[in-house]
Scaffold this active site. Structure first.
Site, short mmCIF file in Angstrom:
data_model
loop_
_atom_site.label_atom_id
_atom_site.label_comp_id
_atom_site.label_asym_id
_atom_site.label_seq_id
_atom_site.Cartn_x
_atom_site.Cartn_y
_atom_site.Cartn_z
CD GLN A 104 -2.67 1.13 2.62
OE1 GLN A 104 -3.71 0.51 2.53
NE2 GLN A 104 -2.29 1.73 3.74
N GLY A 105 0.74 2.09 -1.01
CA GLY A 105 1.51 3.33 -1.11
C GLY A 105 0.68 4.54 -0.73
CE1 TYR A 106 -3.96 4.09 -0.31
CE2 TYR A 106 -5.00 4.50 1.81
CZ TYR A 106 -5.08 4.08 0.50
OH TYR A 106 -6.29 3.64 0.00
CB SER A 107 2.32 6.97 5.03
OG SER A 107 1.18 6.65 5.80
CB SER A 119 3.49 -3.43 5.51
OG SER A 119 3.37 -2.64 6.66
CD GLU A 175 -5.96 -0.38 7.44
OE1 GLU A 175 -4.75 -0.60 7.62
OE2 GLU A 175 -6.41 0.76 7.21
CB SER A 225 -1.67 9.01 14.96
OG SER A 225 -2.42 10.17 14.63
CD GLU A 283 -1.87 11.75 18.93
OE1 GLU A 283 -1.27 11.67 20.00
OE2 GLU A 283 -1.77 10.90 18.02
#
Length: 431
Positions: free
Chosen positions: A164-167, A199, A283, A411, A413
């Site tokens: 997965q290429g998100y962050s 990952s 997810e 996160s 938050e």
């Protein structure tokens, strides 16, 4: 809400348990049992890759996948699939228990049954879960028929692995700040940018990538969801990130003109944010229950350590152990309630609540593991010659890995902001 298991579910459980017992006892996979979980992704790589194909041959990948394109055909992990029944085998869409991609049809309760039995058997950590549990339901909900027919069969066979290429370095929890760009070049896009915390990037064959396809766009607009092959030497580079545990579950991925076909844009150009948010909802479906069974096994290990060391005699530690057990039961009931709900706005914050619950619970379990061992928790192996100076046992690895639980996957938050804004209707935080 009622969530129970009927006679057909128990028949399905018996079949799943028998299949797992037979295949995990064989010489090919016996050594992979219990390996490859969080913090141990480096273990048994070749065996676990072969295990994915074994699951595919048995039809156990993609339980409950629907047969139609679009949301009405989506039944992966969150809704019951049509034509369910025990005793289904792998193959083409030729019987009441066989799905269109070689996967078994299964009701929601049967998906839960399989997840429970898989975890209880301590079957190998999955390499294909990102493709099966994230990409596949996304393609069923938002992809074209051609995309489904191209990508779902290899996932169901255990042949294709995804990441997965998100962050990005400047867009982690604030995903709308991503800067990776994709420029249209004929019938393809050329992608330039960097992703992080990816990952399985070293093992993956494909990556689903969020990139800006509209120059100058900001926030949620102008983002597309692209399917990108990882085997592009000179255009895709993967660099492992070494963690506190000494292992490298996560990676940086650099795209330097990497190519993605226009036909591999999911949901249409510029609609990537809607597709991405839909994926994040998948997810935290049935996989949450799998995770909790793994948590229960880890808790049992901590309890055994407390008993063996005599730490269980400490009333404070004993109280903490009981609290961990009770909170895990509450998390299970909450997960079942969420799965059994009808969805809609009332459940807008359900996945965020689940993440808040398990992230901090698992972190406390790691702290408790060190507490029951006392000062010895900081000591490495007695004989350094038998391993590297950074060799860790299971409880030490648990503690170090869980420090990240309240950060990755969204996160704490950010989850609290989602609940505040989308559920409680509070004003957005000033930016």
């Amino acid at each position: 809400m009622e969530f129970g298991f009927g006679p057909e579910d128990e028949e399905f459980r018996a079949e799943a348990r028998a299949w797992l017992g037979e295949h995990l006892r064989g010489a090919a996979f016996a050594e992979a049992v219990g390996r490859g979980g969080p913090g141990s992704e480096h273990e048994g790589v070749a065996q676990r890759r072969a295990w994915e194909r074994e699951l595919g041959r048995g039809g156990w990948i993609g339980l409950g996948w629907g047969s139609g394109a679009g949301p009405e055909g989506m039944s992966s992990g969150l809704r019951a699939g049509p034509g369910a029944g025990a005793g289904a085998g792998a193959g083409s869409d030729g019987g009441p228990g066989v799905g269109p991609y070689g996967n078994r049809r299964a009701t929601l309760t049967q998906q839960v049954v399989w997840a429970e039995e898989y975890a209880r058997a301590r079957a190998p950590g999955r390499y294909g879960h990102i493709g099966e549990n994230l990409l596949a339901p996304t393609l069923l909900a938002h992809g074209t028929r051609e995309q489904q027919d191209e990508f779902l069969p290899p996932i169901a066979r255990g042949d294709a692995l995804w990441c997965q290429g998100y962050s990005e370095p400047g867009a982690g929890s604030d995903l709308a700040g991503l800067r990776t760009a994709a420029v249209r070049d004929g019938d393809a896009y050329r992608i330039t940018g960097q992703k992080i915390w990816t990952s399985l990037a070293r093992e993956a064959d494909w990556c689903f990538v969020l990139a800006r396809t509209e120059a100058g766009s900001r926030g949620h607009r102008g983002i597309s969801f692209l399917l990108v092959p990882m085997d592009q030497p000179g255009r895709v580079e993967v660099r492992p990130i070494r963690q506190l545990t000494g292992t490298s579950e996560f990676n940086e991925v650099f795209f330097d003109g990497a190519i993605a076909r226009v036909s591999h844009v999911v949901g249409g150009a510029g609609n990537g944010w809607r597709v991405a948010m839909g994926l994040l909802g998948f997810e935290r479906g049935v996989s949450t229950l799998v995770q909790q069974i793994g948590f229960a096994q880890e808790l049992e290990g901590v309890v055994r350590e407390a008993v063996d060391s005599g730490a269980v005699g400490d009333p404070v530690l004993r109280d903490r152990l009981v609290r961990q057990w009770a909170e895990l039961r509450v998390m299970r009931w909450n997960a079942l309630r969420t799965l059994g709900s009808s969805g809609g706005d009332a459940d807008a914050g359900a996945s965020s609540v689940a993440k808040l619950l398990w992230g901090r619970w698992h972190q406390r379990l790691g702290e408790l593991a060190m507490g029951v061992r006392g000062a010895a928790a900081a000591v490495g192996p007695a004989d350094w010659s038998e391993g590297s100076p950074y060799e860790l046992d299971a409880l030490q690895r648990l503690f170090l890995f869980t420090r990240a639980d309240t950060i990755y996957g969204g996160s704490d938050e950010i989850q609290r902001n989602i609940i505040a804004e989308r559920v409680l209707g509070l004003p957005r935080e000033a930016r």
